[in-house]
Design a protein around this motif. Structure first.
Motif, PDB file in Angstrom:
ATOM      1  N   PRO A  45     -18.301 -44.490   2.500  1.00  0.00           N
ATOM      2  CA  PRO A  45     -18.794 -43.894   3.745  1.00  0.00           C
ATOM      3  C   PRO A  45     -20.278 -43.598   3.612  1.00  0.00           C
ATOM      4  O   PRO A  45     -20.841 -43.652   2.512  1.00  0.00           O
ATOM      5  N   ASP A  46     -20.912 -43.284   4.698  1.00  0.00           N
ATOM      6  CA  ASP A  46     -22.334 -42.934   4.676  1.00  0.00           C
ATOM      7  C   ASP A  46     -22.447 -41.451   4.334  1.00  0.00           C
ATOM      8  O   ASP A  46     -22.357 -40.589   5.196  1.00  0.00           O
ATOM      9  N   PHE A  47     -22.666 -41.176   3.053  1.00  0.00           N
ATOM     10  CA  PHE A  47     -22.738 -39.781   2.625  1.00  0.00           C
ATOM     11  C   PHE A  47     -23.996 -39.082   3.126  1.00  0.00           C
ATOM     12  O   PHE A  47     -24.051 -37.850   3.152  1.00  0.00           O
ATOM     13  N   THR A  48     -25.008 -39.849   3.530  1.00  0.00           N
ATOM     14  CA  THR A  48     -26.220 -39.221   4.073  1.00  0.00           C
ATOM     15  C   THR A  48     -25.967 -38.617   5.449  1.00  0.00           C
ATOM     16  O   THR A  48     -26.767 -37.810   5.927  1.00  0.00           O
ATOM     17  N   ALA A  49     -24.873 -39.020   6.093  1.00  0.00           N
ATOM     18  CA  ALA A  49     -24.585 -38.541   7.450  1.00  0.00           C
ATOM     19  C   ALA A  49     -23.964 -37.145   7.465  1.00  0.00           C
ATOM     20  O   ALA A  49     -23.892 -36.515   8.518  1.00  0.00           O
ATOM     21  N   TYR A  50     -23.510 -36.666   6.316  1.00  0.00           N
ATOM     22  CA  TYR A  50     -22.884 -35.349   6.272  1.00  0.00           C
ATOM     23  C   TYR A  50     -23.942 -34.251   6.347  1.00  0.00           C
ATOM     24  O   TYR A  50     -24.928 -34.274   5.608  1.00  0.00           O
ATOM     25  N   THR A  51     -23.720 -33.306   7.230  1.00  0.00           N
ATOM     26  CA  THR A  51     -24.625 -32.164   7.352  1.00  0.00           C
ATOM     27  C   THR A  51     -24.067 -30.921   6.670  1.00  0.00           C
ATOM     28  O   THR A  51     -24.821 -30.024   6.297  1.00  0.00           O
ATOM     29  N   ASP A  52     -22.761 -30.879   6.495  1.00  0.00           N
ATOM     30  CA  ASP A  52     -22.115 -29.777   5.802  1.00  0.00           C
ATOM     31  C   ASP A  52     -21.936 -30.159   4.334  1.00  0.00           C
ATOM     32  O   ASP A  52     -21.262 -31.142   4.019  1.00  0.00           O
ATOM     33  N   VAL A  53     -22.533 -29.400   3.433  1.00  0.00           N
ATOM     34  CA  VAL A  53     -22.511 -29.725   2.008  1.00  0.00           C
ATOM     35  C   VAL A  53     -21.092 -29.746   1.451  1.00  0.00           C
ATOM     36  O   VAL A  53     -20.720 -30.644   0.685  1.00  0.00           O
ATOM     37  N   ASN A  54     -20.290 -28.785   1.832  1.00  0.00           N
ATOM     38  CA  ASN A  54     -18.918 -28.723   1.332  1.00  0.00           C
ATOM     39  C   ASN A  54     -18.099 -29.924   1.786  1.00  0.00           C
ATOM     40  O   ASN A  54     -17.312 -30.487   1.018  1.00  0.00           O
ATOM     41  N   GLU A  55     -18.284 -30.328   3.037  1.00  0.00           N
ATOM     42  CA  GLU A  55     -17.578 -31.509   3.541  1.00  0.00           C
ATOM     43  C   GLU A  55     -18.011 -32.759   2.783  1.00  0.00           C
ATOM     44  O   GLU A  55     -17.189 -33.627   2.484  1.00  0.00           O
ATOM     45  N   LYS A  56     -19.302 -32.846   2.497  1.00  0.00           N
ATOM     46  CA  LYS A  56     -19.796 -34.016   1.765  1.00  0.00           C
ATOM     47  C   LYS A  56     -19.194 -34.074   0.362  1.00  0.00           C
ATOM     48  O   LYS A  56     -18.791 -35.155  -0.103  1.00  0.00           O
ATOM     49  N   LYS A  57     -19.102 -32.936  -0.295  1.00  0.00           N
ATOM     50  CA  LYS A  57     -18.536 -32.915  -1.638  1.00  0.00           C
ATOM     51  C   LYS A  57     -17.066 -33.314  -1.619  1.00  0.00           C
ATOM     52  O   LYS A  57     -16.618 -34.114  -2.457  1.00  0.00           O
ATOM     53  N   HIS A  58     -16.319 -32.773  -0.676  1.00  0.00           N
ATOM     54  CA  HIS A  58     -14.911 -33.155  -0.542  1.00  0.00           C
ATOM     55  C   HIS A  58     -14.789 -34.662  -0.298  1.00  0.00           C
ATOM     56  O   HIS A  58     -13.957 -35.340  -0.909  1.00  0.00           O
ATOM     57  N   ALA A  59     -15.603 -35.170   0.609  1.00  0.00           N
ATOM     58  CA  ALA A  59     -15.539 -36.592   0.947  1.00  0.00           C
ATOM     59  C   ALA A  59     -15.918 -37.459  -0.247  1.00  0.00           C
ATOM     60  O   ALA A  59     -15.283 -38.491  -0.508  1.00  0.00           O
TER      61      ALA A  59
END
Length: 265
Positions: A45-59
């Motif tokens: 996925p495009d990890f740069t698109a996450y704005t929530d840090v916790n969501e990005k880490k989970h993803a």
């Protein structure tokens, strides 16, 4: 970034300095028994698109976990085969099939068999190399080396572990490469290949003998090799993974402690 893994991409073949060649694309005989039981990672996925840090880490962790599990499953199957080889050797029941399997594993892990003869010493040396790597350690190194999947090398080269190569055109040239340096950041055809190359690097490269020795002692002591505690212990064997040495290890350990909640929930 890791400077001690020298690779040269030749088609599907990856050359590891001092350890011969391993063809990732033609590894079917080594992994076909586990592929049907596991799931390799797909397109990132495009990890740069996450704005929530916790969501990005989970993803990020959720994305990589299946591929790591697949590699550890492959290794467990190889260990089981080595244990059977040892049992057959001790009972005097070695078959031609056993010898063929030993030759394949010998080539894969670059532990030479003298005269194609299976010995107890050879099997013991193999069992020292052919073993699992804790998910926590793999995930943390991937996060550290790829900036949580957002680095240029993760996005353009599918390289999540900072592997370098030294053949012109084998990868991506770093923007800030020092004058006189010739290395590139290795480019892989898939993220799964990057994960696979990481596992083979840690389990074969002489630079990580200390990690393998720590792991061996943990197994001898009956520890759970896939536990968080084992991951912390094994990280001490990665001094040569980065020029930063002890500081790098301390960073990994701090990251593991801080982010455990994101891969266990």
């Amino acid at each position: 970034m890791h400077k001690f893994f020298q690779v040269a991409a030749l088609g599907g073949i990856i050359a590891v300095a001092g350890y011969g060649y391993y063809n990732f694309e033609s590894q079917k005989s080594a992994t076909e028994s586990v592929v049907s039981k596991g799931k390799a990672v797909s397109k990132a996925p495009d990890f740069t698109a996450y704005t929530d840090v916790n969501e990005k880490k989970h993803a990020f962790f959720s994305y990589l976990k299946p591929g790591i599990a697949l590699e550890n499953l492959r290794i467990e199957k190889e260990r089981e085969r080595l244990v059977r080889l040892k049992e057959n050797l001790e009972s005097g029941l070695m078959s031609d099939s056993d010898i063929d399997d030993a030759k394949r594993l010998s080539h894969l892990y670059q532990v030479e068999m003298q005269g194609d003869v299976v010995t107890s010493d050879w099997i013991d040396n193999m069992l020292h190399r052919v073993d699992v790597i804790p998910e926590a350690l793999v995930l943390t190194q991937a996060a550290n080396e790829s900036a949580w999947g957002t680095s240029r090398f993760a996005r353009t080269a599918k390289n999540y572990f900072g592997q370098w190569c030294y053949s012109k055109g084998c990868g991506v040239v770093p923007l800030q490469r020092s004058e006189g340096m010739t290395h590139e950041v290795a480019k892989f055809k898939s993220v799964q290949e990057s994960i696979h190359r990481y596992f083979m690097n840690v389990n074969r490269n002489q630079a990580y003998f200390d990690l393998r020795e720590i792991r061996f002692q943990l197994r001898e002591d009956g520890a759970d090799l896939l536990s968080m505690n084992s991951a912390m212990e094994m990280s001490n064997g990665l001094l040569k993974y980065s020029e930063r040495g002890e500081d790098y290890i301390q960073d990994l350990q701090a990251m593991m402690r801080h982010n455990e909640q994101f891969w266990t929930n």
